[in-house]
Design a protein around this motif. Structure first.
Motif, PDB file in Angstrom:
ATOM      1  N   ALA A  92     -32.786  -5.930  -6.621  1.00  0.00           N
ATOM      2  CA  ALA A  92     -33.974  -5.231  -7.122  1.00  0.00           C
ATOM      3  C   ALA A  92     -34.984  -4.922  -6.033  1.00  0.00           C
ATOM      4  O   ALA A  92     -36.009  -4.283  -6.295  1.00  0.00           O
ATOM      5  N   ASP A  93     -34.723  -5.373  -4.807  1.00  0.00           N
ATOM      6  CA  ASP A  93     -35.646  -5.128  -3.695  1.00  0.00           C
ATOM      7  C   ASP A  93     -35.481  -3.703  -3.209  1.00  0.00           C
ATOM      8  O   ASP A  93     -34.622  -3.400  -2.384  1.00  0.00           O
ATOM      9  N   GLY A  94     -36.288  -2.794  -3.729  1.00  0.00           N
ATOM     10  CA  GLY A  94     -36.203  -1.393  -3.329  1.00  0.00           C
ATOM     11  C   GLY A  94     -36.607  -0.489  -4.481  1.00  0.00           C
ATOM     12  O   GLY A  94     -37.062  -0.947  -5.530  1.00  0.00           O
ATOM     13  N   ASP A  95     -36.432   0.811  -4.290  1.00  0.00           N
ATOM     14  CA  ASP A  95     -36.833   1.799  -5.298  1.00  0.00           C
ATOM     15  C   ASP A  95     -35.652   2.592  -5.830  1.00  0.00           C
ATOM     16  O   ASP A  95     -35.842   3.585  -6.539  1.00  0.00           O
ATOM     17  N   SER A  96     -34.446   2.178  -5.521  1.00  0.00           N
ATOM     18  CA  SER A  96     -33.275   2.916  -5.969  1.00  0.00           C
ATOM     19  C   SER A  96     -33.062   2.715  -7.468  1.00  0.00           C
ATOM     20  O   SER A  96     -33.668   1.845  -8.105  1.00  0.00           O
ATOM     21  N   THR A  97     -32.166   3.519  -8.026  1.00  0.00           N
ATOM     22  CA  THR A  97     -31.826   3.380  -9.444  1.00  0.00           C
ATOM     23  C   THR A  97     -31.214   2.013  -9.713  1.00  0.00           C
ATOM     24  O   THR A  97     -31.509   1.369 -10.727  1.00  0.00           O
ATOM     25  N   ALA A 148     -31.805  -0.713  -8.088  1.00  0.00           N
ATOM     26  CA  ALA A 148     -32.886  -1.713  -8.043  1.00  0.00           C
ATOM     27  C   ALA A 148     -33.651  -1.749  -9.359  1.00  0.00           C
ATOM     28  O   ALA A 148     -33.999  -2.822  -9.858  1.00  0.00           O
ATOM     29  N   GLN A 149     -33.909  -0.575  -9.939  1.00  0.00           N
ATOM     30  CA  GLN A 149     -34.649  -0.511 -11.193  1.00  0.00           C
ATOM     31  C   GLN A 149     -33.849  -1.112 -12.345  1.00  0.00           C
ATOM     32  O   GLN A 149     -34.425  -1.707 -13.265  1.00  0.00           O
ATOM     33  N   ARG A 209     -33.717  -5.146 -11.685  1.00  0.00           N
ATOM     34  CA  ARG A 209     -34.975  -5.903 -11.756  1.00  0.00           C
ATOM     35  C   ARG A 209     -35.178  -6.593 -13.118  1.00  0.00           C
ATOM     36  O   ARG A 209     -35.402  -7.811 -13.158  1.00  0.00           O
TER      37      ARG A 209
END
Length: 200
Positions: A150-155, A157-158, A161
């Motif tokens: 989940a560390d990041g903004d990718s799909t 990661a979302q 999370r």
């Protein structure tokens, strides 16, 4: 009558498949810690997932083939706690999880350690692992890879999370519930030992 928890009979064997799996898990701890601190996330995830799989397999094999041993009973919880601690510190250091979460889980370990020390003064060598404690460990060991993903903004990661935090919250609650269950179990044992000193 005795109220001492009954556990499966253990052997003194060292070189069993479950013990080898536990030893390999321990070898993986420093590798995992280095990987997560240096942001080699793929390697960290692989080691963590292999640890979770081997944790399941060593217990399954030990019970099915009657390979439960004193060494295995020592190595398995040590490996679990080292992975949980190293993952907590690594994720907190990288600001993926808050430090209060580290404090909550370490406080439970301190509580359990004090409980076990008290148990030994009452003649109980150790408390048997029960289902709630294993379920808590399972949830935490599955939460950590998801939180790392989940560390990041990718799909990805979302998606990871909420799954990671779901496992984490269940793990935190069950971890403390297991600790309180140990306390209740110990209280019952001590009370029975006081009432029936020759039966325990």
């Amino acid at each position: 009558m005795t109220t001492t928890p009954v556990e499966p009979e253990r052997s003194d064997r060292v070189w069993t498949i479950p013990n080898l799996l536990s030893m390999l898990r321990l070898v993986g701890v420093p590798i995992f810690l280095w990987a997560i601190l240096t942001k080699h996330d793929t390697l960290a995830l692989v080691v963590l997932m292999l640890s979770g799989i081997s944790d399941y397999l060593d217990g399954k094999i030990a019970r099915k083939f009657n390979l439960i041993s004193n060494l295995g009973a020592l190595l398995d919880p040590i490996a679990d706690r080292l992975y949980i601690l190293s993952t907590l510190l690594g994720l907190a250091w990288r600001e993926i999880i808050p430090w209060w979460l580290v404090g909550v889980l370490i406080a439970r370990e301190v509580f359990l350690t004090l409980l076990l020390l008290y148990a030994r003064t009452k003649g109980l060598r150790e408390m048997p692992v029960h289902f709630v404690g294993k379920a808590a460990t399972f949830n935490l060991l599955y939460a950590f890879p998801c939180l790392l993903l989940a560390d990041g903004d990718s799909t990805l990661a979302q998606i990871a999370r909420p799954i990671g935090w779901g496992f984490a919250w269940w793990g935190i609650v069950l971890y403390w519930v297991a600790g309180l269950m140990y306390a209740v179990q110990l209280r019952r044992y001590v009370r029975a030992a006081t009432l029936h000193p020759t039966a325990t």
